[in-house]
Design an enzyme around this catalytic site. Sequence first.
Site, PDB file in Angstrom:
ATOM      1  N   CYS A 127       0.863  -1.589   0.049  1.00  9.60           N
ATOM      2  CA  CYS A 127       0.047   0.003   0.055  1.00  9.60           C
ATOM      3  C   CYS A 127       0.379   1.525   0.552  1.00  9.60           C
ATOM      4  CB  CYS A 127      -0.988  -0.322   1.312  1.00  9.60           C
ATOM      5  SG  CYS A 127      -2.345   1.038   1.044  1.00  9.60           S
ATOM      6  N   ASP A 198      -2.993   1.988  10.081  1.00 12.09           N
ATOM      7  CA  ASP A 198      -4.010   2.784  10.238  1.00 12.09           C
ATOM      8  C   ASP A 198      -4.349   2.832  12.106  1.00 12.09           C
ATOM      9  OD1 ASP A 198      -4.633   3.545   7.592  1.00 12.09           O
ATOM     10  OD2 ASP A 198      -4.047   1.858   7.487  1.00 12.09           O
TER      11      ASP A 198
END
Length: 307
Positions: A127, A198
Amino acid sequence: MELLRDVSQRISDLTIQGATNVAIEGVKAFSEYATRLFVEDRNVFLQELEIAKSILWNSRPTEPALRNGLRYILSNLRSHEGSIDELKELTSARGSKYLDLLTSSKRQIIEFGSTRIDDNTTVMTHCHSSLASGTIVEAFKQGKNITAVCTETRPLYQGRKTAKELVSAGVPSTMVVDSGMRWAIRKFNADIIIIGADAITSQGTVFNKIGSRLLALAAKESDVPVYVTASLLKFDAQTHLGERTEVEMRGGKELWPDAPEGLNIVNPAFETISRDYIDGLITEAGIFPPEIVYQIVQQTYPFALEE
Ligand code: RUB
């Protein structure tokens, strides 16, 4: 409110991408909104801030760094005696302080992280994490011979952002399809995996882009260590009280805009990486095993544990 809604929308549609950027832009928008809010009644002012908070709060569900920022700015504001102008000043000062914490933690993490990347190393990432790619670039700038492997990260291709950053810094880089991540670990003899996060729970579980656990599992198979670069500001304090971090589910259209009717498409944005697959968290407070994250947060950011 329009500017704030616009930022919230850009966070939701990933124009603003990655947990750190989401927190920075969200907190900036909130502080700006508060300082530009012209109302005469103190209660109305505080109510408007609550509305603004809820708009940003819900823009992406798996982003505690943004929520911690809003919590930090608003904590005890109601009980603070003072005029609206004083409340505005306080809001703006707290917003700036939180932004400083985010920026200084980023610098520190990249510095610590780069020490984990040895000379003659192949690093793999997934990512786009500003911290993971910043760490790789920093190690490269230190003169180490580094090659990088990144995934394309479907369906929104955040891997391209990583690839652009790496290539423009001069890091020799290779991109692989997501489903080739296990193959790539072996093919390119990856020495270390560095990913972002996250959210971090009280048990040391990390939430990151879907595919991250798969990468960690594949790394385990090949005995490749997995490190997570993440600020402790991503700690999800609610998990200490038994709540679960919510995984954001995104729309099916991102996978297939003109899919046949009746097809059920699932598009989770994130997944958990159990602490069993993580060799170390690289944070602003140092590098340590995920198991002790709660104690470290307690020492570093006690405010994050306040209700
Ligand atoms: C991004 C992603 C990143 C983390 C960390 O997902 O999973 O690894 O947000 O980023 P998305 P950073 O593209 O859905 O936002 O290290 O920049 O905070």
